[in-house]
Design an enzyme around this catalytic site. Structure first.
Site, mmCIF file in Angstrom:
data_model
loop_
_atom_site.group_PDB
_atom_site.id
_atom_site.type_symbol
_atom_site.label_atom_id
_atom_site.label_comp_id
_atom_site.label_asym_id
_atom_site.label_seq_id
_atom_site.Cartn_x
_atom_site.Cartn_y
_atom_site.Cartn_z
ATOM 1 N N CYS A 1 0.435 2.939 -1.027
ATOM 2 C CA CYS A 1 0.365 1.472 -0.997
ATOM 3 C C CYS A 1 -0.283 0.868 0.520
ATOM 4 O O CYS A 1 -1.274 0.215 -0.025
ATOM 5 C CB CYS A 1 1.439 0.891 -0.519
ATOM 6 S SG CYS A 1 2.717 1.435 0.730
ATOM 7 N N HIS B 1 6.797 -0.768 2.571
ATOM 8 C CA HIS B 1 5.432 -1.316 0.930
ATOM 9 C C HIS B 1 4.835 -1.802 1.278
ATOM 10 O O HIS B 1 5.087 -2.954 1.861
ATOM 11 C CB HIS B 1 6.269 -1.146 -0.720
ATOM 12 C CG HIS B 1 5.264 -1.168 -1.403
ATOM 13 N ND1 HIS B 1 4.956 -0.278 -2.145
ATOM 14 C CD2 HIS B 1 5.237 -2.761 -1.703
ATOM 15 C CE1 HIS B 1 3.870 -0.414 -3.066
ATOM 16 N NE2 HIS B 1 4.173 -1.234 -3.247
ATOM 17 N N ASN C 1 -1.347 -4.124 -5.815
ATOM 18 C CA ASN C 1 -0.710 -3.128 -4.830
ATOM 19 C C ASN C 1 -0.456 -1.960 -5.638
ATOM 20 O O ASN C 1 -0.802 -1.491 -7.106
ATOM 21 C CB ASN C 1 0.815 -4.037 -4.903
ATOM 22 C CG ASN C 1 2.113 -3.002 -5.762
ATOM 23 O OD1 ASN C 1 2.726 -2.706 -5.417
ATOM 24 N ND2 ASN C 1 1.813 -3.484 -7.581
#
Length: 231
Positions: free
Chosen positions: A140, A192, A204
Site C-alpha cells: 500500500c 493501510h 490503492n
C-alpha cells in the site's frame, strides 16, 4: 444609457438574496479580503451573537469567505450571498487579503493533484506484493510513495504509519484528489494507506492489486482513521 445599464448590473451584483450590501461592505469585498478558519467545525451563525443566533453551517480549517467587516466580536462574511457571522477570536480565525501569490499556489496545487491522479491510474491492475515498491508489485505505502515520486518528484516516508505521521492532517470533508487516506484493520496503529480520487473514492494497492475502492462505504469505511495532505 450605458451608465444606467452599468448601474443596474452593479445593483444586481450586490443585492444577493434580497440583502443589499452597504458601500463599506462593497469596498471590503473589492479588496479581496477573506476570513479564514483556523479550526475544523467553526460555527457560521445568522447573527453576531452566541445566544440569539442559529448555526447554519460550519467551516473547516483553511476554508474562507469574503470578509465584509467586523461586528463586535464577530466577522461578517458573505455566505452564499447572505450576511453571516463567525467568531473574530484569533484562536479560531484570521483575515488575509487575496494576492497573486495565493492564486499561484492554488494553481500549482491543482496541477499537482491532476498529475497525481493521472499517474496513479497508470498502475491499475499491478499486483499486490508485500514490501513491494516497484511496478513488479506494490504494497500500500510502496504504491503511494511511487506515485508521488513519479508524478511530482516528492519522496514520502516508507510505511503507511510514517506517511500518516508526517502528513498535514485534514478533515474528511476537506479531502481532495491526491490527498492520502489512512486505515487500521484492528482499530490501533495505521496499517493501510490509499490515495483519494474524490471525497468518497480512493485508489490503492490491496489484495488483488491496484484498484479503486470506496472509503465511505464497504470494507474500508469502518476502518478509516484519518486523512493527510502533502500538498
Amino acid at each position: 444609457m450605458l451608465k444606467r445599464i452599468a448601474s443596474i448590473v452593479v445593483a444586481a451584483t450586490v443585492a444577493f438574496s434580497g440583502l443589499m450590501f452597504s458601500t463599506g461592505e462593497q469596498a471590503e469585498a473589492a479588496t479581496g479580503t477573506f476570513a479564514y478558519s483556523k479550526v475544523n467545525g467553526l460555527n457560521i451563525r445568522t447573527a453576531p451573537s452566541l445566544t440569539s443566533s442559529k448555526v447554519v453551517a460550519k467551516m473547516d480549517k483553511g476554508q474562507r469567505y469574503t470578509y465584509l467587516g467586523k461586528s463586535g466580536s464577530f466577522y461578517k462574511i458573505n455566505y452564499k450571498g447572505t450576511h453571516r457571522y463567525i467568531s473574530a477570536s484569533s484562536t479560531y480565525t484570521y483575515l488575509k487579503a487575496s494576492t497573486s501569490t495565493s492564486t499561484t499556489v492554488s494553481t500549482s496545487s491543482s496541477s499537482k493533484r491532476s498529475k497525481l491522479v493521472a499517474e496513479s491510474k497508470k498502475y491499475l491492475g499491478t499486483p499486490y506484493r508485500y514490501g513491494g515498491t516497484t511496478t513488479a508489485g506494490f504494497d500500500c505505502s510502496g504504491y503511494t510513495g511511487h506515485v508521488y515520486k513519479k508524478a511530482i518528484g516528492k519522496t514520502l516516508p516508507r510505511s503507511s504509519r510514517q506517511q500518516y505521521s508526517s502528513a498535514k492532517k485534514i478533515s474528511k470533508s476537506s479531502i481532495q484528489a491526491g490527498d492520502l487516506v489512512f486505515f487500521s484493520h484492528s482499530g490501533g496503529t495505521i496499517q493501510h494507506v490509499g490515495m483519494a480520487l474524490s471525497k468518497t473514492q480512493m485508489i490503492n494497492s490491496e489484495t488483488g492489486g491496484v484498484k479503486y475502492a470506496s472509503f465511505t462505504s464497504g470494507y474500508w469505511a469502518p476502518r478509516y482513521v484519518g486523512a493527510g495532505s502533502y500538498l
